[in-house]
Design a protein around this motif. Structure first.
Motif, PDB file in Angstrom:
ATOM      1  N   VAL A 368       0.849  -1.201   0.000  1.00 57.63           N
ATOM      2  CA  VAL A 368       0.000   0.000   0.000  1.00 57.63           C
ATOM      3  C   VAL A 368       0.880   1.246   0.000  1.00 57.63           C
ATOM      4  CG1 VAL A 368      -1.652   1.325   1.353  1.00 57.63           C
ATOM      5  CG2 VAL A 368      -1.937  -1.150   1.121  1.00 57.63           C
ATOM      6  N   VAL A 372       1.195   4.277  -2.828  1.00 53.40           N
ATOM      7  CA  VAL A 372       0.990   5.695  -2.504  1.00 53.40           C
ATOM      8  C   VAL A 372       2.233   6.506  -2.878  1.00 53.40           C
ATOM      9  CG1 VAL A 372       0.706   7.323  -0.597  1.00 53.40           C
ATOM     10  CG2 VAL A 372      -0.703   5.252  -0.697  1.00 53.40           C
ATOM     11  N   VAL A 376       2.572   9.604  -5.537  1.00 57.71           N
ATOM     12  CA  VAL A 376       3.153  10.906  -5.144  1.00 57.71           C
ATOM     13  C   VAL A 376       4.265  11.288  -6.119  1.00 57.71           C
ATOM     14  CG1 VAL A 376       4.575  12.056  -3.397  1.00 57.71           C
ATOM     15  CG2 VAL A 376       2.562  10.753  -2.698  1.00 57.71           C
TER      16      VAL A 376
END
Lengths: 529, 49
Positions: A368, A372, A376
């Motif tokens: 996860v 992320v 970004v």
């Protein structure tokens, strides 16, 4: 269109490999360090692929095209020696530590959460900036080949990297890195002889290139109006000093040293590093001579970092051009995936205590976080915040300054303590940042012997010594961990070491062969024929 | 000419030096000598038999 399809097919292959390997990733150890089971070929392939990015195939060879091929090769081979220095003076001990990340190693070695977090933050910042630099190269290349707008091209490139990295972690990255290594090394060895043939074949291509204005194939690089690195002495000094500095970067930089954590044994790490140096040295000498010879074919290529791309699209047969462009793209993607993996690992594991999580739940959490982080990075690449872009120009050199003295002393010094380690990271990092700030924004010009990277290393070392002196006793836990890493493992048996010594013999023989080849293919045409 | 020749020696020479360095580092190994341990175990078994 053919080039675009070729590159996009290669993207698909990497993603499919990532999906397949996902099934083999069972726990955090698989995800972070490939189960600590990587053989020599994956260590060697990933080491070279992580090092050789679009910076080498676009940035560096622009120096060769512009007339500095020979001094550039001096820098490159010194840089490559970091594979050997690094594994013997740091990497093998890192492998013995059985850490999942480099910050974890430093945290345990100095028994300090502060040191662990400082190395994690420098990893995240430095690798993010370096990742942006490489992503930019990937985006520019795809945009040039396909005609896609740059934001779309760079997003696609990073999305490919994010996909197989978040799915398969270190296992997938090692495998795709090695595949990419074979693609770009094939591209070099297939295309450069073709380029030389197009330029008149050997020896005429070398003779004619050397006869170009300014003598670009001389040991000191080009002279005259086109020289942009000062006098011959200044130019050579710059390349030699930068080569040594980059050798230290290569010895301790996380994209390199993290490979050692994944090796099956420390002997495998050493053998992998030897194979890496041999393949890197052969590849670069061929590539840089080729780039120099392109100047004889077309001395008017506007952006010299596009030289190899121009050659692929204008000189070579289409199939060869596809291989070369896929190879350059592979070089960029392989580095990008390594950097992304390092960022994701440190964000997951080094900033917050994860000891209470089981290995399987840490794996889920890591995926996860990796996704992320990837999103970004895509966002940052589209936004291009000036500060991060600026840092990307010198990001890799930050590690030599911030980590260099600490990394080597973590092995060889009993006295260095957490206080010395922590402040040496901060000071080294800061000096490089400040030095580059003064150069970029205040017009300060540092002589090469006090380049910010050198200053950073010196100040980092001074701080390490002073910080240790005033930092109190080394803790028992730190002493115990130090003893652990100094204790040889089973892989140091007589038989295993004897096998590794054969690799060292091959390295020596390779060096002799390289010198003979360089004499025949470079020196003889220019000075004897 | 001399500079070009020095480069020829230097480029391959770095690999030679790294190879010699590697051999030297490996010669300093003081690891557990597993082969000899296995040999001893086998010898002891034979003697017991």
């Amino acid at each position: 269109m053919t080039f675009t399809i070729g590159v996009l097919v290669s993207f698909l292959v990497y993603v499919v490999i990532g999906i397949i390997i996902t099934r083999q990733v069972k726990d955090a150890e698989d995800y972070f360090v490939a189960g600590r089971n990587a053989p020599v070929i994956l260590i060697a392939g990933s080491s070279v692929a992580s090092l050789a990015s679009t910076v080498i195939f676009m940035g560096d060879i622009s120096f060769a095209y512009d007339g500095y091929a020979i001094p550039l090769m001096v820098l490159a081979v010194l840089h490559g020696s970091g594979f050997i220095i690094g594994v013997f003076l740091f990497g093998r001990y890192l492998r013995r530590s059985r850490s999942l990340t480099l910050p974890e190693y430093f945290g345990k070695r100095f028994h300090s959460t502060k040191v662990r977090r400082a190395t994690a933050i420098t990893t995240i910042l430095g690798m993010t900036a370096y990742l942006m630099a490489v992503s930019q190269g990937v985006g520019l290349l795809l945009s040039k080949i396909s005609g896609m707008p740059y934001p779309v091209a760079s997003t696609i490139g990073i999305l490919v990297v994010v996909t197989f990295t978040f799915l398969s972690g270190a296992k997938g990255v090692l495998f795709t890195d090695t595949l990419m290594f074979f693609i770009f090394i094939t591209a070099v060895f297939v295309s450069i002889p073709y380029i030389i043939q197009t330029a008149g074949g050997w020896p005429n291509a070398i003779i004619d290139t050397a006869a170009l204005e300014g003598n670009p194939l001389s040991w000191h690089g080009i002279t005259g109006d086109k020289a942009f690195l000062g006098t011959p002495f200044e130019a050579v000094s710059w390349f030699v000093i930068m080569g040594v500095a980059w050798g230290i970067v290569g010895s301790v930089g996380p994209w390199q040293t993290s490979r050692y954590l994944m090796a099956r044994t420390e002997q495998v790490a050493i053998r992998g590093s030897i194979v890496a140096l041999i393949s890197y040295a052969f590849m670069l000498i061929v590539l840089h001579f080729g780039a120099a010879v392109i100047a004889k074919i077309n001395p008017y290529i506007e952006s010299s970092d596009q030289v190899f791309i121009w050659s692929a699209m204008n000189i070579m047969p289409t199939w060869m051009g596809v291989v070369v462009l896929s190879g350059i793209m592979a070089a960029g993607l392989s580095s990008a995936s390594t950097f992304l993996q390092l960022i994701g690992n440190s964000v997951t594991y080094d900033l917050v205590d994860q000891t209470k999580k089981s290995s399987v739940s840490l794996l889920k959490y890591s995926r996860v976080v990796m996704l992320v982080v990837g999103l970004v990075v895509i966002g940052l690449n589209l936004w291009q915040p000036p500060a991060i872009v600026w840092i990307s120009y010198f990001a890799s050199t930050l590690f030599a300054a911030a980590w260099g003295p600490m990394a080597f002393s973590s092995v060889f010094s009993k006295k260095v303590n957490a206080n010395g380690a922590f402040w040496s990271i901060i000071v080294g990092f800061s000096v490089v940042l400040i030095g580059n700030f003064l150069e970029t924004f205040m017009g300060v010009s540092f002589p090469v012997v006090v380049d910010p990277i050198i200053l950073g290393m010196v100040f980092s070392l001074i701080t390490l010594v002073l910080g240790t002196k005033f930092g109190g006793e080394v803790s028992q836990e730190a002493k115990a961990f130090h003893q652990l890493i100094l204790t040889p493992t089973e892989s140091n048996s007589v038989k295993e070491v004897a096998i590794t010594k054969r690799y060292a013999n091959i390295l020596i023989i390779s060096g002799v062969i390289l010198s003979i080849m360089t004499f025949i293919f470079y020196f003889v045409p220019i000075h004897i024929l | 000419m001399i500079g070009d020749f020095v480069f020829v020696l230097f480029y391959g020479g770095v690999l030679v030096v790294m190879g010699i360095f590697s051999r030297w580092m490996l010669s300093r190994e003081k690891g557990p000598n597993i082969d000899h341990e296995i040999d001893k175990t086998i010898t002891n078994k034979k003697e017991r038999m």
